[in-house]
Design a protein around this motif. Structure first.
Motif, PDB file in Angstrom:
ATOM      1  N   ALA A  71       0.644  -1.103  -0.204  1.00  0.00           N
ATOM      2  CA  ALA A  71      -0.185  -0.148   0.484  1.00  0.00           C
ATOM      3  C   ALA A  71       1.122   1.077   0.018  1.00  0.00           C
ATOM      4  CB  ALA A  71      -0.769   0.431   1.279  1.00  0.00           C
ATOM      5  N   LYS A  72       1.902   1.027   1.115  1.00  0.00           N
ATOM      6  CA  LYS A  72       2.932   1.924   0.694  1.00  0.00           C
ATOM      7  C   LYS A  72       3.759   2.472  -0.572  1.00  0.00           C
ATOM      8  CE  LYS A  72       3.335   2.528   5.508  1.00  0.00           C
ATOM      9  NZ  LYS A  72       4.109   2.027   7.060  1.00  0.00           N
ATOM     10  N   MET A  73       3.732   1.397  -0.940  1.00  0.00           N
ATOM     11  CA  MET A  73       4.274   1.553  -2.429  1.00  0.00           C
ATOM     12  C   MET A  73       3.850   2.771  -3.447  1.00  0.00           C
ATOM     13  SD  MET A  73       7.281  -1.346  -2.628  1.00  0.00           S
ATOM     14  CE  MET A  73       7.759  -0.811  -4.195  1.00  0.00           C
ATOM     15  N   ALA A  74       1.997   1.362  -3.002  1.00  0.00           N
ATOM     16  CA  ALA A  74       1.457   2.009  -4.346  1.00  0.00           C
ATOM     17  C   ALA A  74       1.228   3.550  -3.679  1.00  0.00           C
ATOM     18  CB  ALA A  74      -0.221   1.445  -4.674  1.00  0.00           C
ATOM     19  N   GLU A  75       0.751   3.413  -2.998  1.00  0.00           N
ATOM     20  CA  GLU A  75       0.932   5.998  -2.763  1.00  0.00           C
ATOM     21  C   GLU A  75       2.118   6.119  -3.433  1.00  0.00           C
ATOM     22  OE1 GLU A  75       1.094   8.480   1.144  1.00  0.00           O
ATOM     23  OE2 GLU A  75       0.125   6.841   1.515  1.00  0.00           O
ATOM     24  N   ALA A  76       3.224   6.050  -3.408  1.00  0.00           N
ATOM     25  CA  ALA A  76       4.286   6.506  -3.200  1.00  0.00           C
ATOM     26  C   ALA A  76       4.316   6.875  -4.952  1.00  0.00           C
ATOM     27  CB  ALA A  76       5.890   5.570  -2.639  1.00  0.00           C
ATOM     28  N   GLY A  87       9.722   8.340  -8.410  1.00  0.00           N
ATOM     29  CA  GLY A  87       8.026   8.585  -6.568  1.00  0.00           C
ATOM     30  C   GLY A  87       9.249   7.382  -6.445  1.00  0.00           C
ATOM     31  N   LEU A  88       8.514   6.284  -6.352  1.00  0.00           N
ATOM     32  CA  LEU A  88       8.276   5.396  -5.909  1.00  0.00           C
ATOM     33  C   LEU A  88      10.288   4.598  -4.947  1.00  0.00           C
ATOM     34  CD1 LEU A  88       7.358   1.706  -6.556  1.00  0.00           C
ATOM     35  CD2 LEU A  88       9.364   1.930  -6.441  1.00  0.00           C
ATOM     36  N   ILE A  89      10.654   5.113  -6.059  1.00  0.00           N
ATOM     37  CA  ILE A  89      12.317   4.293  -5.544  1.00  0.00           C
ATOM     38  C   ILE A  89      12.369   5.857  -4.802  1.00  0.00           C
ATOM     39  CG2 ILE A  89      14.408   5.240  -6.965  1.00  0.00           C
ATOM     40  CD1 ILE A  89      13.315   4.360  -9.918  1.00  0.00           C
ATOM     41  N   ASP A  90      12.196   6.918  -4.880  1.00  0.00           N
ATOM     42  CA  ASP A  90      12.629   8.142  -4.420  1.00  0.00           C
ATOM     43  C   ASP A  90      11.993   7.996  -2.612  1.00  0.00           C
ATOM     44  OD1 ASP A  90      14.184   9.786  -5.765  1.00  0.00           O
ATOM     45  OD2 ASP A  90      12.847  11.145  -5.683  1.00  0.00           O
ATOM     46  N   ALA A  91      11.173   7.351  -2.641  1.00  0.00           N
ATOM     47  CA  ALA A  91      10.538   7.419  -1.352  1.00  0.00           C
ATOM     48  C   ALA A  91      10.613   5.972  -0.457  1.00  0.00           C
ATOM     49  CB  ALA A  91       8.511   6.619  -1.466  1.00  0.00           C
TER      50      ALA A  91
END
Length: 193
Positions: A71-76, A87-91
């Motif tokens: 869920a956190k990766m999808a949000e990122a 965005g996913l990589i940075d998060a």
């Protein structure tokens, strides 16, 4: 005096959440049942009203921890619609994620346990790997399906590996450099098609 079904469900959820956090922090073997129940404000004796065994609790908590990460990766990935992969990589490769294993991605902390675990644990882990691969593949625009899958596998492996190593090294500068370098290289990898 018995608890209502709602109170029982709330207590069970509290134990699961605490256990999911603790196994991300300490692994699958460390937290004991009495310790977990005490942290939840419950007695050790009430454990079997909620779970069949410690293995049952650990399996359910691992599945919860893995799903939380997804869920956190999808949000990122949704934060920047123009660059969802970045965005996913940075998060994922942030110092915030590194410094908060209790709320972070369980792929990092549960990998070894899943490799030694039973079929249910392996299936839960695999389900999350497949979900992450799909999410990363969706964020890689313009690639053919086969190339997107290969890129997603490489990206996920680099994300998990870099985070794991950054948490394990003693030198904070090396840890920061690992995160920054891998993030930069992943984001600047040439687009394929």
């Amino acid at each position: 005096m018995g608890h209502s079904q709602a109170a029982k469900a709330e207590s069970r959820e509290k134990v699961l959440r605490i256990t999911a956090r603790r196994i991300r922090e300490e692994g699958m073997t460390r937290p004991g049942v009495a310790e977990l129940m005490n942290e939840a404000g419950l007695t050790h004796g009430g454990f079997y009203k909620h779970f069949a065994s410690r293995d049952d609790l650990m399996g359910q908590a691992a599945a919860l921890a893995l799903a939380d990460g997804e869920a956190k990766m999808a949000e990122a990935a949704r934060r920047d619609p123009e660059e969802p992969r970045a965005g996913l990589i940075d998060a994922y490769l942030s110092t915030r994620h590194r410094d908060a294993p209790g709320t972070g991605c369980a792929l990092v902390t549960l990998g070894a346990a899943a490799g030694r675990g039973d079929a249910a644990m392996k299936e839960a882990y695999e389900q999350q790997v497949r979900s992450y691969l799909a999410l990363i593949g969706e964020a890689a625009e313009g690639e053919a399906a086969e190339e997107a899958q290969a890129d997603a596998m490489l990206t996920l492996s680099a994300l998990v590996g870099a985070l794991l190593i950054s948490r394990a090294v003693a030198d904070p500068r090396l840890s920061d450099e690992l995160l920054a370098t891998v993030a930069e290289r992943l984001k600047n990898a040439p687009a394929k098609v």
